[in-house]
Design a protein around this motif. Structure first.
Motif, PDB file in Angstrom:
ATOM      1  N   PHE A 128      33.007  -1.919   4.218  1.00  0.00           N
ATOM      2  CA  PHE A 128      34.145  -2.360   3.407  1.00  0.00           C
ATOM      3  C   PHE A 128      33.881  -3.748   2.816  1.00  0.00           C
ATOM      4  CE2 PHE A 128      38.218  -4.440   2.730  1.00  0.00           C
ATOM      5  CZ  PHE A 128      38.977  -3.466   2.109  1.00  0.00           C
ATOM      6  N   ASP A 188      43.901  -2.839  13.838  1.00  0.00           N
ATOM      7  CA  ASP A 188      43.127  -1.705  14.353  1.00  0.00           C
ATOM      8  C   ASP A 188      43.979  -0.718  15.150  1.00  0.00           C
ATOM      9  OD1 ASP A 188      40.826  -2.606  13.186  1.00  0.00           O
ATOM     10  OD2 ASP A 188      39.699  -2.879  15.051  1.00  0.00           O
ATOM     11  N   ARG A 225      41.065  -6.521  10.605  1.00  0.00           N
ATOM     12  CA  ARG A 225      40.887  -5.878  11.899  1.00  0.00           C
ATOM     13  C   ARG A 225      42.054  -6.116  12.860  1.00  0.00           C
ATOM     14  NH1 ARG A 225      35.772  -4.407  12.907  1.00  0.00           N
ATOM     15  NH2 ARG A 225      36.776  -3.069  14.461  1.00  0.00           N
ATOM     16  N   TRP A 250      42.858  -0.277   4.644  1.00  0.00           N
ATOM     17  CA  TRP A 250      42.501  -1.686   4.483  1.00  0.00           C
ATOM     18  C   TRP A 250      42.773  -2.178   3.067  1.00  0.00           C
ATOM     19  CZ3 TRP A 250      37.263  -0.659   7.320  1.00  0.00           C
ATOM     20  CH2 TRP A 250      37.481  -0.691   8.714  1.00  0.00           C
ATOM     21  N   HIS A 268      39.419   3.225   4.740  1.00  0.00           N
ATOM     22  CA  HIS A 268      39.243   2.248   3.659  1.00  0.00           C
ATOM     23  C   HIS A 268      40.518   2.077   2.835  1.00  0.00           C
ATOM     24  CE1 HIS A 268      34.850   1.403   3.873  1.00  0.00           C
ATOM     25  NE2 HIS A 268      34.861   2.538   4.555  1.00  0.00           N
ATOM     26  N   ALA A 309      37.438  -6.623   6.346  1.00  0.00           N
ATOM     27  CA  ALA A 309      38.492  -5.673   6.711  1.00  0.00           C
ATOM     28  C   ALA A 309      39.502  -6.363   7.627  1.00  0.00           C
ATOM     29  CB  ALA A 309      37.893  -4.463   7.408  1.00  0.00           C
ATOM     30  N   ALA A 314      33.981  -1.136   8.735  1.00  0.00           N
ATOM     31  CA  ALA A 314      34.343  -2.522   8.415  1.00  0.00           C
ATOM     32  C   ALA A 314      33.174  -3.255   7.762  1.00  0.00           C
ATOM     33  CB  ALA A 314      34.801  -3.251   9.671  1.00  0.00           C
ATOM     34  N   TYR A 330      39.082   4.505  -2.487  1.00  0.00           N
ATOM     35  CA  TYR A 330      37.956   5.023  -1.724  1.00  0.00           C
ATOM     36  C   TYR A 330      38.164   6.530  -1.617  1.00  0.00           C
ATOM     37  CZ  TYR A 330      34.366   5.463   1.872  1.00  0.00           C
ATOM     38  OH  TYR A 330      33.238   5.807   2.571  1.00  0.00           O
TER      39      TYR A 330
END
Length: 294
Positions: free
Chosen positions: A272, A285, A282, A34, A31, A280, A269, A44
């Motif tokens: 989030f 990744d 992505r 992101w 988290h 998020a 995700a 987080y």
């Protein structure tokens, strides 16, 4: 593992993960990664909450305007449900909550992101028509509950393997009482079988390890490749080590595999977006996976 980013300033929005134990959780790394990428002022964290402390924890967080919610790990996924104001229908059907969100009106809602996170790497397959769908699931704990509900909704016949088949039977009867599902002892997977599978053309077969077997410090999942139907997808939820003996066995036998980070990142995700109001990122990744395995 040290986190790559320092916590943000106090009085910023934050979420966290709770459980007992909790120090090993990789959720803060995911988290915060992101949050940093999106430039969101927030944080987080992880918070160790013992079973007898759960009600007090929820009561305290209700009064914190900066708290956006929490992810919930064992042993709280069911115990937290009566402490909330609303349970999402999917979580209610699964019988477990892994994400608590403070809604706009200040109420607390419970969700289960394990189910969509688990299904995420399978979505392309699930869009295709199949003559038959079967999932062999090892384990009958909290993660397995989400998988059974999600897969039953997509037309799978499920076979649950565990040390206590009666517990698996109770889980199947609870989550999908109308389904034609089965249970079997875990130890039947270790020895070779001479069962003659057909070629499974037009079928979708999954073999899923939803247990702690294979996790660092635990014995491996003993499964002989002869128990895996042709063209199966072998799916692991263990993340440490990234390549378990189950995955190695499946890869060496030529099966397609999905590692534990797929579900971990996928479910995070979904959470989030509920915590911080943005999807998020992505596209990053691969970089996130590299951080998780560093």
């Amino acid at each position: 593992m040290s986190l790559p980013y320092a916590p943000h300033a106090p009085y910023a929005p934050y979420a966290e993960v709770i459980g007992d134990p909790i120090a090993q959780s990789k959720s803060p790394l995911i988290h915060r990664f992101w949050l940093e990428r999106l430039g969101i002022e927030g944080d987080y964290r992880h918070c160790h909450v013992k079973p007898g402390e759960l009600a007090d924890y929820i009561a305290r967080r209700r009064g914190d305007p900066d708290w956006r919610g929490c992810n919930v790990t064992m042993p709280h996924k069911q115990a937290v449900m009566p402490l909330l104001d609303r349970i999402d229908p999917v979580a209610n059907a699964i019988g477990a909550v892994n994400t608590v969100v403070r809604e706009d009106d200040g109420s607390l809602a419970g969700y289960n992101t394990d189910a969509p996170g688990f299904l995420e790497p399978l979505l392309d397959e699930l869009k295709q028509p199949h003559l038959f769908r079967m999932a062999r699931i090892v384990g009958n704990g909290g993660a397995a509950r989400a998988m059974v509900r999600a897969l039953a909704d997509h037309g799978f016949v499920i076979v649950m393997f565990g040390r206590d088949p009666a517990r698996g039977r109770a889980l199947l009867d609870d989550l999908d009482p109308e389904g034609e599902h089965h249970t079997a002892p875990l130890d039947t997977l270790a020895a070779p079988t001479d069962f003659a599978f057909d070629d499974r053309v037009g079928c979708l077969d999954l073999v899923v390890n939803a247990s702690p077997l294979g996790m660092t410090g635990n014995p491996p999942l003993a499964i002989h490749p002869s128990h895996i139907p042709p063209r199966s997808i072998c799916y692991e939820i263990v993340t440490s080590p990234r390549e378990t003996e189950f995955l190695k066995t499946a890869q060496q036998a030529g099966f397609r595999t999905i590692d534990g980070f797929a579900m971990l990142i996928g479910q995070a995700a979904y959470a989030f977006g509920k915590f911080f109001g943005q999807p998020a990122p992505r596209a990053d990744d691969d970089e996130l996976r590299a951080l998780l395995t560093a």
